[in-house]
Design an enzyme around this catalytic site. Structure first.
Site, PDB file in Angstrom:
ATOM      1  N   HIS A 264       0.859  -1.189   0.000  1.00  0.00           N
ATOM      2  CA  HIS A 264       0.000   0.000   0.000  1.00  0.00           C
ATOM      3  C   HIS A 264       0.891   1.234   0.000  1.00  0.00           C
ATOM      4  O   HIS A 264       1.947   1.237   0.635  1.00  0.00           O
ATOM      5  CB  HIS A 264      -0.888   0.003   1.261  1.00  0.00           C
ATOM      6  CG  HIS A 264      -2.067   0.903   1.150  1.00  0.00           C
ATOM      7  ND1 HIS A 264      -1.962   2.257   1.306  1.00  0.00           N
ATOM      8  CD2 HIS A 264      -3.363   0.642   0.863  1.00  0.00           C
ATOM      9  CE1 HIS A 264      -3.166   2.795   1.132  1.00  0.00           C
ATOM     10  NE2 HIS A 264      -4.029   1.843   0.854  1.00  0.00           N
ATOM     11  N   ASP A 320      -7.904  -5.120   0.178  1.00  0.00           N
ATOM     12  CA  ASP A 320      -8.368  -6.044  -0.859  1.00  0.00           C
ATOM     13  C   ASP A 320      -8.042  -7.506  -0.556  1.00  0.00           C
ATOM     14  O   ASP A 320      -8.559  -8.397  -1.225  1.00  0.00           O
ATOM     15  CB  ASP A 320      -7.742  -5.673  -2.217  1.00  0.00           C
ATOM     16  CG  ASP A 320      -8.278  -4.363  -2.761  1.00  0.00           C
ATOM     17  OD1 ASP A 320      -9.451  -4.060  -2.497  1.00  0.00           O
ATOM     18  OD2 ASP A 320      -7.523  -3.636  -3.430  1.00  0.00           O
TER      19      ASP A 320
HETATM   20  C1  LIG Z   1      -7.541  -0.193  -2.405  1.00  0.00           C
HETATM   21  C2  LIG Z   1      -6.179  -0.153  -2.878  1.00  0.00           C
HETATM   22  O1  LIG Z   1      -5.933   0.488  -3.854  1.00  0.00           O
HETATM   23  S1  LIG Z   1      -4.994  -0.934  -1.996  1.00  0.00           S
HETATM   24  C3  LIG Z   1      -3.790  -1.483  -3.203  1.00  0.00           C
HETATM   25  C4  LIG Z   1      -4.365  -2.566  -4.069  1.00  0.00           C
HETATM   26  N1  LIG Z   1      -3.341  -3.067  -5.033  1.00  0.00           N
HETATM   27  C5  LIG Z   1      -2.740  -4.264  -4.851  1.00  0.00           C
HETATM   28  O2  LIG Z   1      -2.983  -5.001  -3.906  1.00  0.00           O
HETATM   29  C6  LIG Z   1      -1.763  -4.661  -5.948  1.00  0.00           C
HETATM   30  C7  LIG Z   1      -0.452  -5.191  -5.370  1.00  0.00           C
HETATM   31  N2  LIG Z   1       0.268  -4.104  -4.713  1.00  0.00           N
HETATM   32  C8  LIG Z   1       1.064  -3.248  -5.413  1.00  0.00           C
HETATM   33  O3  LIG Z   1       1.260  -3.360  -6.648  1.00  0.00           O
HETATM   34  C9  LIG Z   1       1.747  -2.108  -4.644  1.00  0.00           C
HETATM   35  O4  LIG Z   1       1.969  -2.500  -3.313  1.00  0.00           O
HETATM   36  C10 LIG Z   1       0.950  -0.795  -4.681  1.00  0.00           C
HETATM   37  C11 LIG Z   1       0.754  -0.343  -6.134  1.00  0.00           C
HETATM   38  C12 LIG Z   1      -0.405  -0.941  -4.039  1.00  0.00           C
HETATM   39  C13 LIG Z   1       1.718   0.293  -3.905  1.00  0.00           C
HETATM   40  O5  LIG Z   1       2.812   0.550  -4.642  1.00  0.00           O
HETATM   41  P1  LIG Z   1       3.973   1.598  -4.301  1.00  0.00           P
HETATM   42  O6  LIG Z   1       3.721   2.395  -3.103  1.00  0.00           O
HETATM   43  O7  LIG Z   1       4.191   2.357  -5.557  1.00  0.00           O
HETATM   44  O8  LIG Z   1       5.175   0.632  -3.976  1.00  0.00           O
HETATM   45  P2  LIG Z   1       6.142   0.013  -5.045  1.00  0.00           P
HETATM   46  O9  LIG Z   1       5.401  -0.490  -6.229  1.00  0.00           O
HETATM   47  O10 LIG Z   1       7.230   1.011  -5.299  1.00  0.00           O
HETATM   48  O11 LIG Z   1       6.721  -1.228  -4.238  1.00  0.00           O
HETATM   49  C14 LIG Z   1       7.777  -1.113  -3.297  1.00  0.00           C
HETATM   50  C15 LIG Z   1       8.504  -2.444  -3.218  1.00  0.00           C
HETATM   51  O12 LIG Z   1       7.619  -3.422  -2.677  1.00  0.00           O
HETATM   52  C16 LIG Z   1       7.423  -4.496  -3.583  1.00  0.00           C
HETATM   53  N3  LIG Z   1       5.992  -4.820  -3.557  1.00  0.00           N
HETATM   54  C17 LIG Z   1       4.966  -3.931  -3.451  1.00  0.00           C
HETATM   55  N4  LIG Z   1       3.800  -4.580  -3.460  1.00  0.00           N
HETATM   56  C18 LIG Z   1       4.075  -5.891  -3.578  1.00  0.00           C
HETATM   57  C19 LIG Z   1       3.285  -7.053  -3.660  1.00  0.00           C
HETATM   58  N5  LIG Z   1       1.947  -6.958  -3.651  1.00  0.00           N
HETATM   59  N6  LIG Z   1       3.887  -8.247  -3.774  1.00  0.00           N
HETATM   60  C20 LIG Z   1       5.236  -8.339  -3.805  1.00  0.00           C
HETATM   61  N7  LIG Z   1       6.053  -7.254  -3.736  1.00  0.00           N
HETATM   62  C21 LIG Z   1       5.482  -6.063  -3.629  1.00  0.00           C
HETATM   63  C22 LIG Z   1       7.790  -3.923  -4.947  1.00  0.00           C
HETATM   64  O13 LIG Z   1       8.188  -4.943  -5.833  1.00  0.00           O
HETATM   65  C23 LIG Z   1       8.910  -2.991  -4.586  1.00  0.00           C
HETATM   66  O14 LIG Z   1      10.071  -3.752  -4.376  1.00  0.00           O
HETATM   67  P3  LIG Z   1      11.505  -3.203  -4.862  1.00  0.00           P
HETATM   68  O15 LIG Z   1      11.707  -1.942  -4.085  1.00  0.00           O
HETATM   69  O16 LIG Z   1      12.414  -4.325  -4.503  1.00  0.00           O
HETATM   70  O17 LIG Z   1      11.350  -2.950  -6.324  1.00  0.00           O
HETATM   71  O1  LIG Z   2      -5.403   4.879  -0.358  1.00  0.00           O
HETATM   72  C1  LIG Z   2      -5.013   4.255  -1.345  1.00  0.00           C
HETATM   73  O2  LIG Z   2      -3.963   4.521  -1.977  1.00  0.00           O
HETATM   74  C2  LIG Z   2      -5.791   3.113  -1.872  1.00  0.00           C
HETATM   75  C3  LIG Z   2      -7.209   3.105  -1.427  1.00  0.00           C
HETATM   76  O3  LIG Z   2      -8.074   3.692  -2.035  1.00  0.00           O
HETATM   77  C4  LIG Z   2      -7.546   2.388  -0.216  1.00  0.00           C
HETATM   78  O4  LIG Z   2      -6.664   1.787   0.399  1.00  0.00           O
HETATM   79  O5  LIG Z   2      -8.744   2.378   0.143  1.00  0.00           O
END
Ligand SMILES: CC(=O)SCCNC(=O)CCNC(=O)[C@H](O)C(C)(C)COP(=O)(O)OP(=O)(O)OC[C@H]1O[C@@H](n2cnc3c(N)ncnc32)[C@H](O)[C@@H]1OP(=O)(O)O
Ligand SMILES: O=C([O-])CC(=O)C(=O)O
Length: 383
Positions: A264, A320
């Protein structure tokens, strides 16, 4: 003006808000001063909407009048139903159907001539949109199953009426309460991508239908709201495959994949909503005697925590991770999970649009140009 590049606007402060407060280190979420734990267990979605849109919890008279008005605004017209039927024939994803459906609602908006800066009119439009989203979604699901859409009922709650319109049966108390709780948990979350999208759209003084339609588009992606559907599809894939869940998570990580429902932008620890939903999943698992989803999610979590040490990298379950399994237990089709998120979050989008418009400033950041300079135009027949 600073030239520091903030990719993804990470950590950039762009607005002040009194709506939701997130403590990403402590794993706390507050709506207008109230802890999400309290609201999830004690309030209804309608109460939370009132709180977000008006600033304070309603009295019982205020809540009754607010809920009555919303109930009377649930109906959608034949123009929307006909389009939904066409989209069902093309097998559109429910989020695409919702995006189109909400956009189409503006054709029947009684205050469509209102000045976009008229906040009272915008609030009423927001109420109409939020009241009608469950009707659009339930109708769409029925149409694609070749069943007649059902008229919304006025004697059921927002959560209960949606489940009724979807299944044709009045939901059990447990199902209605669980769904209502899920709606509360998803209603608002600071300047997340979809909320910010709605704010960007409305900062141009575009109408609320455009802002909500934009929010739906932003929410649909797998890095945001789309992850809840991905989590459940993953669990179903594990269930269908020869692999056990431990092997699945090892293979995914070895292949450099991401685990949906983990990580997140704001939380460094487990999302407080994930904790509440996990407890709900445990309760539902006990009642239904089907432990598969709880077992798979627990095995994956155990590996990511103990073997991968993801919490040391500030990666933990987000909202999620457990919501999908909860919806699955309620019998909701998997591809509708993200649109259920939208059903709830639309309340947050409206709240932020209203709040930001109190002191609106066009949102317009800048990008650094890194392209080629001083090129000479060459006529097409000389290239
Ligand atoms: C309601 C919502 O929107 S909550 C989010 C829902 N989305 C997901 O669950 C999808 C999976 N999660 C992700 O892709 C990411 O955690 C995000 C997009 C939610 C947040 O991303 P950011 O804050 O941009 O973090 P970023 O993508 O830079 O990740 C940081 C590090 O953690 C790792 N990482 C982040 N999420 C995950 C994951 N779900 N699984 C494995 N590794 C992960 C990345 O590979 C990265 O590693 P690195 O630094 O070695 O390259
Ligand atoms: O806050 C965020 O980046 C993602 C979101 O909408 C949530 O977690 O409910």
């Amino acid at each position: 003006m600073t030239d520091a590049l903030k990719k993804g606007l990470e950590g950039v402060l762009v607005a002040e808000s009194a709506l939701s407060e997130i403590d990403g280190d402590a794993g706390r979420l507050i709506y207008r001063g109230y802890d999400i734990e309290d609201l999830a267990h004690k309030a209804s979605y309608e109460e939370v909407l009132y709180l977000l849109w008006n600033g304070d919890l309603p009295t019982s008279e205020e809540l009754e009048s607010f809920a009555d008005t919303m109930q009377s605004e649930r109906h959608i017209g034949d123009n929307v139903l006909d389009t939904l039927a066409a989209l069902a024939d093309s097998d559109e994803h429910p989020m695409a159907a919702l995006r189109t459906g909400v956009s189409l609602l503006s054709a029947a908006e009684p205050e469509s001539d209102a000045d976009p800066t008229d906040r009272d009119a915008t609030r009423r439009m927001g109420r109409r949109i939020v009241a009608k989203i469950p009707t659009i979604l339930a109708a769409y699901d029925r149409l694609r199953r070749d069943e007649e859409p059902l008229e919304p009922r006025k004697d059921l709650s927002h959560a209960g009426n949606f489940l009724y319109m979807l299944t044709g049966e009045e939901p059990s108390e447990t199902a209605e309460e669980t769904f209502d709780m899920a709606l509360i948990l998803h209603a608002d979350h600071g300047l997340n991508a979809s909320t910010f999208t709605s704010m960007v759209v409305s900062s141009t003084q575009a109408d609320l239908y455009s802002a909500v339609t934009g929010g739906i588009g932003a929410l649909s992606g797998p890095l945001h709201g789309g992850a809840n559907q991905d989590v459940m599809n993953t669990l179903l894939e594990i269930d269908d495959s020869e692999k056990d869940s431990l092997q699945w998570v090892k293979d995914t990580i070895d292949a450099g994949g991401r685990i949906p429902g983990w990580g997140h932008r704001v939380y460094n620890v487990t999302d407080p909503r994930a904790k509440i939903l996990r407890t709900k999943l445990e309760d539902l698992t006990e009642v239904t005697d089907d432990e598969r989803w709880l077992n798979y999610t627990s095995t994956i979590e155990g590996y990511l925590v103990d073997e991968m040490g993801l919490p040391d990298k500030d990666i933990a379950p987000n909202v999620d991770y457990y919501s999908g399994s909860v919806y699955y237990k309620l019998g909701i089709p998997v591809d509708m999970y993200t649109s259920i998120f939208a059903m709830s979050r639309a309340g947050g989008w409206v709240a932020h649009v209203l709040e930001y418009s109190e002191d609106n400033r066009l949102i317009r950041p800048r990008g650094r140009y890194i392209g080629t300079e001083d090129r000479q135009y060459v006529p097409i027949d000389e290239r």
